[in-house]
Design a protein around this motif. Structure first.
Motif, PDB file in Angstrom:
ATOM      1  N   TYR A  31      -2.442   2.621   7.152  1.00 42.38           N
ATOM      2  CA  TYR A  31      -2.660   1.528   6.204  1.00 42.38           C
ATOM      3  C   TYR A  31      -3.573   0.466   6.815  1.00 42.38           C
ATOM      4  CZ  TYR A  31       1.251   3.854   3.988  1.00 42.38           C
ATOM      5  OH  TYR A  31       2.053   4.804   3.413  1.00 42.38           O
TER       6      TYR A  31
ATOM      7  N   GLU B 116      -8.593  14.486  -4.237  1.00 46.58           N
ATOM      8  CA  GLU B 116      -9.227  13.263  -3.736  1.00 46.58           C
ATOM      9  C   GLU B 116     -10.530  12.949  -4.466  1.00 46.58           C
ATOM     10  OE1 GLU B 116     -11.390  11.583   0.328  1.00 46.58           O
ATOM     11  OE2 GLU B 116     -10.518  13.591   0.311  1.00 46.58           O
TER      12      GLU B 116
ATOM     13  N   GLN C 147       0.831  -1.206   0.000  1.00 49.10           N
ATOM     14  CA  GLN C 147       0.000   0.000   0.000  1.00 49.10           C
ATOM     15  C   GLN C 147       0.864   1.255   0.000  1.00 49.10           C
ATOM     16  OE1 GLN C 147      -3.331   0.113   2.744  1.00 49.10           O
ATOM     17  NE2 GLN C 147      -3.323  -2.110   2.920  1.00 49.10           N
ATOM     18  N   LYS C 148       1.941   1.220   0.758  1.00 45.30           N
ATOM     19  CA  LYS C 148       2.832   2.375   0.809  1.00 45.30           C
ATOM     20  C   LYS C 148       3.426   2.668  -0.568  1.00 45.30           C
ATOM     21  CE  LYS C 148       6.831   4.319   3.219  1.00 45.30           C
ATOM     22  NZ  LYS C 148       7.903   4.093   4.218  1.00 45.30           N
TER      23      LYS C 148
ATOM     24  N   ALA D 210      -3.985   9.022   0.918  1.00 45.75           N
ATOM     25  CA  ALA D 210      -2.745   9.482   0.282  1.00 45.75           C
ATOM     26  C   ALA D 210      -3.020  10.559  -0.750  1.00 45.75           C
ATOM     27  CB  ALA D 210      -2.023   8.306  -0.371  1.00 45.75           C
TER      28      ALA D 210
ATOM     29  N   ASN E 271      -0.068   8.359   6.893  1.00 45.21           N
ATOM     30  CA  ASN E 271      -1.198   7.555   6.438  1.00 45.21           C
ATOM     31  C   ASN E 271      -1.459   6.470   7.460  1.00 45.21           C
ATOM     32  OD1 ASN E 271      -3.251   6.488   4.810  1.00 45.21           O
ATOM     33  ND2 ASN E 271      -2.043   6.674   2.932  1.00 45.21           N
TER      34      ASN E 271
ATOM     35  N   CYS F 292       0.781   4.258  -2.747  1.00 46.52           N
ATOM     36  CA  CYS F 292       0.536   5.649  -2.359  1.00 46.52           C
ATOM     37  C   CYS F 292       1.667   6.562  -2.826  1.00 46.52           C
ATOM     38  CB  CYS F 292       0.344   5.750  -0.845  1.00 46.52           C
ATOM     39  SG  CYS F 292      -1.185   4.950  -0.276  1.00 46.52           S
ATOM     40  N   GLU F 293       2.905   6.096  -2.727  1.00 46.79           N
ATOM     41  CA  GLU F 293       4.036   6.884  -3.225  1.00 46.79           C
ATOM     42  C   GLU F 293       3.916   7.099  -4.732  1.00 46.79           C
ATOM     43  OE1 GLU F 293       7.351   4.553  -1.956  1.00 46.79           O
ATOM     44  OE2 GLU F 293       7.536   5.570  -0.028  1.00 46.79           O
TER      45      GLU F 293
ATOM     46  N   PRO G 290      -6.694   3.858   2.525  1.00 47.83           N
ATOM     47  CA  PRO G 290      -5.373   4.496   2.531  1.00 47.83           C
ATOM     48  C   PRO G 290      -5.006   5.141   1.196  1.00 47.83           C
ATOM     49  CG  PRO G 290      -5.277   2.342   3.575  1.00 47.83           C
ATOM     50  CD  PRO G 290      -6.623   2.448   2.951  1.00 47.83           C
ATOM     51  N   ILE G 291      -5.467   4.551   0.092  1.00 45.25           N
ATOM     52  CA  ILE G 291      -5.189   5.147  -1.211  1.00 45.25           C
ATOM     53  C   ILE G 291      -5.765   6.558  -1.284  1.00 45.25           C
ATOM     54  CG2 ILE G 291      -5.966   5.078  -3.630  1.00 45.25           C
ATOM     55  CD1 ILE G 291      -5.395   2.107  -3.650  1.00 45.25           C
TER      56      ILE G 291
END
Length: 494
Positions: A249, A300, A207-208, A261, A247, A211-212, A257-258
């Motif tokens: 997760y 968003e 997930q991280k 981010a 964030n 998001c990055e 979380p998406i």
């Protein structure tokens, strides 16, 4: 040294103190162990108090006062004219706050900020009640010093969205309330997507990476950003070269979380895009939270929930999350745009989110009008949730305890979330007038064209234009909820 050089030397020291305090707050929210909280709280109180003492000192005030005199003021460039004018105005207020009271104020809000997550985790409002009462009393006293001629809640609104009034908020929120309550009833009566298709496990480290990828795709400078994990996602600006984003997760609910981010990425891009000529001055500190929220919520919702945002990057998403190959892009977009009556503001869809904010605004207004006591907040919250969304929270963790904002005294902040969405309706019209259909721009993978437009028209000016001035210059009209209502109806009537 000249007067200006002396002033800038003090400003540099204040910048160092603010940087240190921000880093400690970041540490408190992200990686500090529970056992460190007391000492960390003491350090935050010390550095905050030292900063307050220096910024309100006779030496600093005398320099600002001299630089404000016409003969000296005219020697300054436009950047420093804004800085001196803003600093003089703020100091005139801050110097009315006794240093010993300010220290107690920081202690009170820091204590409540430590108590709040514990009360939420234990689902026990009584653990938090006394600390919240203390924060509200402290906020009232603070505003009594800084804005003695204003009603407390009017002063708090102005603190977070300069120039905004309760009268204006009542008008535009009233327009939305009237239109959105029946629209939500209509939309939620329709068949819902199959949510079970999106409950598969996605590891936090994956997930991280997703998001990055997304925030870089939006236009983030990844050399000036740091990511962390915390209970409640937030963005903080150390300086123009160091913006931090957190964030939370959720391995069985990866969509939340998406969008956290994308939201926080919108905040961070705004901070990064401020013209560097304002670095270290009041121009770089963006205190108009409605305008700030407009940027996070534009990315968003207006962009991120549009199917065309995802079309160019869908193969990359499947590469990150192979399970997505079993769903279509259309199913994914239906999922991220589903409207549900839910308890948690940060997890709400863009339509019901508006009602979550109206609920908080109405409660805050009643707190400072003396119409509701702290002990009654859980019941008041639940009653308004039923009135606006037709549901009742099962417990306080899903109700009155869900947000961190009141613990640090940020009353008057919540309206900025919905003001931001209202601004977005107006910005959408302006962008499409200048650039053409955002559907076409997004489908071509050219989201950075939109980021460039936002930078040129909004971001680069930092805090040198208040929100009403931005709306006038960018949109050519006063605040109205009608463009947002038009956007919602066009989208959700389909």
């Amino acid at each position: 040294m000249t007067l200006l050089e002396q002033y800038q030397e003090i400003n540099k020291k204040l910048g160092y103190l603010a940087h240190a305090t921000s880093l400690m707050h970041w540490d408190m929210e992200t990686t500090a162990p529970d056992g460190a909280m007391e000492k960390l709280s003491e350090a935050i109180t010390y550095f905050s108090t030292e900063s307050f003492k220096l910024s309100t000192s006779d030496e600093a005030y005398e320099l600002v006062s001299k630089l404000s005199e016409p003969e000296e003021f005219e020697k300054l460039d436009d950047v420093m004219k804004f800085d001196i004018s803003r600093t003089k105005r703020d100091l005139d207020k801050l110097r009315r706050v006794p240093a010993d009271f300010f220290e107690e104020y920081v202690k009170t809000t820091t204590k409540a900020s430590i108590t709040w997550p514990k009360a939420k985790q234990n689902n026990d409002f009584s653990m938090y009640e006394k600390d919240l009462e203390a924060v509200i009393d402290a906020v009232k006293k603070y505003q009594g010093y800084t804005n003695p001629d204003k009603k407390v809640y009017d002063a708090l609104i102005d603190q977070y969205e300069e120039g905004m009034t309760q009268e204006t908020i009542d008008r535009v929120f009233g327009e939305l309330r009237k239109e959105l309550v029946p629209l939500v009833e209509k939309v939620t009566a329709r068949p819902q997507p199959d949510h079970s298709k999106f409950t598969f496990f996605v590891p936090a480290h994956v997930q991280k990476k997703v998001c990055e990828f997304l925030i870089e795709y939006m236009g983030m400078d990844m050399n000036r950003i740091a990511l962390g994990e915390t209970e409640h996602p937030f963005t903080t600006n150390m300086n123009l070269y160091d913006v931090r984003v957190t964030n939370h997760y959720k391995e069985n609910a990866f969509i939340e979380p998406i969008f956290s981010a994308i939201h926080e990425g919108g905040h961070a891009i705004f901070e990064q895009n401020v013209d560097h000529k304002y670095d270290g001055t009041a121009g770089s500190r963006i205190g108009y939270m409605g305008l700030h929220e407009s940027q996070s919520r534009f990315y968003e919702n207006i962009l991120g929930r549009n199917i065309n945002f995802w079309k160019p990057i869908w193969p990359k998403m499947i590469e990150f999350i192979p399970e997505l190959k079993d769903v279509t892009l259309e199913e994914f977009v239906a999922e991220i745009n589903s409207v549900q009556r839910s308890f948690i503001r940060t997890e709400a869809d863009e339509l019901t989110y508006c009602l979550h904010v109206i609920l908080r605004y109405e409660i805050e207004r009643e707190i400072f009008d003396g119409k509701v006591q702290v002990k009654d907040l859980p019941a008041v919250w639940n009653k308004k949730m039923e009135e606006l969304l037709g549901i009742t929270p099962p417990d306080d963790a899903h109700g009155v305890l869900q947000d961190m904002h009141w613990s640090d005294g940020s009353f008057g902040y919540f309206p900025s979330y919905l003001l931001g969405s209202i601004y977005d309706g107006m910005f959408l019209e302006a962008i499409e007038k200048d650039l053409g259909s955002i559907d076409d721009i997004l489908a071509a993978g050219d989201i950075k064209k939109i980021t460039k437009w936002l930078k040129e028209n909004i971001h680069q000016y930092g805090s040198t234009r208040i929100s009403s001035e931005v709306l006038e210059k960018v949109c050519g009209k006063e605040l109205s909820a009608q463009p947002l209502i038009k956007y919602f109806k066009a989208k959700y009537d389909k």
